[in-house]
Enzyme design. Structure first.
Site, PDB file in Angstrom:
ATOM      1  CG  ASP A  85      -0.333  -0.131   2.545  1.00 44.82           C
ATOM      2  OD1 ASP A  85       0.681  -0.857   2.664  1.00 44.82           O
ATOM      3  OD2 ASP A  85      -0.824   0.495   3.501  1.00 44.82           O
ATOM      4  CD  GLU A 155       4.150   0.502   6.871  1.00 46.21           C
ATOM      5  OE1 GLU A 155       4.991   0.812   7.718  1.00 46.21           O
ATOM      6  OE2 GLU A 155       3.768   1.298   5.998  1.00 46.21           O
TER       7      GLU A 155
HETATM    8 ZN   LIG Z   1       6.733   2.266   4.092  1.00 49.31          ZN
END
Ligand SMILES: [Zn+2]
Length: 413
Positions: A85, A155
């Protein structure tokens, strides 16, 4: 200054293909929560590169990829980890106007750099690692040991997301295939240095409740703003205490930073005050202890007449209130060839340093007992900004370093 790839890999290093790969990855949007298409693409690239196992785990609009390259003889197991992401792109086009860099997913090459959202954080790292494996395999060198790619969603931090849902889902599958690896390289941007330590952190939201009352009848109320000011004084004092407890050579001191304070709004006694804060912990600290300390400190406020204090923690990662600190020894044997490969390819890189950010290394370190470092192309200071870019030379050097490293630890003559 680049000295290029190791001579035995020169003929198998396809620079055009490596550059095309990172641009392809940037062109597939994958803002947190929408990583599915990128996961599918990475899975097919890894399959084409010769991975023996490719486990594509799709969930919601997201995905994780676990891919395994199994050697023909025994040897070390190296995990290449990274998140799929990227952070959002609001305002990008307005910021750049007519400039070719206006498309955050355009991956334009401009003045010797690749531009776009996620190129530094951290699609450059993923593409460099895949290109490195392709280069080693194309050189005709057999693999001794195992190389595993662990690519995950969720994340980055975004409203309601960014809780490491991806890695929490992937870890049991990884454990099945590989109970313990020798090293995990999480390909966050490090400017080609090796980050062996990171701070831990937690975010707390403190709600102080008193009792509102009409301004001319203030004696009927309990002033939550006054209690909030007391809380802030205690928090800033605690910051000084934390800083005085010593400094980590690579990470600096512990600290606590109040980030928001809000109260009142009516012509009345403020009945509520909200304070948010972020605090940093150092390797060796337990977040549970930090939590106890904060709650003990704020008991001084909740014991004020008519005041209640409620504390919530909004950033659960590998710990239920935040992310743990992490550290591995820079003297680990398995790390030395990585530092050597970096220094060989580009003068002035491969230094052991501390990360100026938190990422997911504690999952590998604490839950799989796998030593984990960060290494990748790109500079965190331009990541998450409109200026996110990675120099083409630095990116190609990252491929050369990772290929040289994998050849030296997993290469079979
Ligand atoms: Zn990163």
């Amino acid at each position: 200054m680049s000295r290029g790839i190791a001579p035995q890999l020169e003929s198998s290093f396809d620079r055009d293909a490596a550059l095309a790969l990172v641009r392809d990855l940037v062109r597939i949007p994958s803002v947190t929560g929408t990583e599915r298409a990128l996961a599918q693409h990475c899975a097919s690239v890894l399959r084409a590169a010769g991975a023996d196992v490719v486990d594509l785990d799709l969930f919601d609009d997201r995905g994780n990829v676990l891919a395994i390259f199994t050697g023909t003889t025994p040897g070390p197991t190296i995990v290449i980890a990274g998140h799929l992401d990227v952070v959002g792109v609001d305002g990008f086009a307005e910021h750049w106007g007519d400039d070719p860099r206006r498309d955050p997913f355009g991956a334009v090459v401009h003045e010797g750099a690749i531009w776009g959202r996620g190129v530094g954080d951290l699609k450059g790292g993923i593409a460099a690692a895949i290109s490195a494996v392709r280069t080693v395999l194309a050189s005709g060198t057999g693999l001794a040991g195992t190389i595993i790619f662990a690519l995950v969603s969720d994340e980055e931090t975004r409203e309601g997301m960014g809780r490491s849902a991806g890695i929490k889902r992937l870890l049991p599958r990884l454990r099945e295939h590989c109970p313990k690896a020798d090293l995990a390289i999480y390909v966050e941007p490090t400017k080609l240095d090796i980050y062996v330590a990171q701070i831990g952190f937690y975010v707390a939201d403190v709600t102080i409740t008193g009792k509102s009352a009409y301004f001319s009848k203030a004696e009927l109320g309990v002033d939550a703003l006054k209690a909030g000011v007391r809380a802030l004084e205690l928090l800033w004092g605690h910051d000084e205490t934390l800083r005085a407890r010593g400094t980590h050579p690579l990470l600096g001191p512990r600290f606590l930073l109040p980030t928001t304070a809000q109260a009142g709004g009516l012509i009345a006694v403020p009945g509520e005050c909200k304070i948010s804060l972020i605090a940093a912990a150092l390797p060796g600290d337990e977040l549970d202890d930090a939590k106890t300390e904060l709650e003990d400190l704020l008991r001084n406020v909740s014991e004020m007449d008519g005041i209640t204090v409620d504390i919530t923690y909004s950033s659960a990662r590998d710990h239920n209130i935040g992310g743990s600190p992490a550290e591995v020894s820079p003297d680990l044997d398995i790390l030395q060839p990585l530092a050597a490969a970096a220094a060989e390819v580009r003068i002035g890189t491969g230094a052991m340093a501390g990360a100026p950010y938190w990422s997911e290394s504690p999952f590998f370190l604490n839950q799989l007992q796998t030593p984990t470092v960060y290494f990748g192309p790109g500079d965190i200071s331009n990541c998450h900004t409109f200026d996110e870019h990675v120099d083409v030379d630095e990116y190609l050097d990252a491929v050369a370093i990772l290929a040289g490293y994998l050849l030296s630890v997993c290469g079979r003559a």
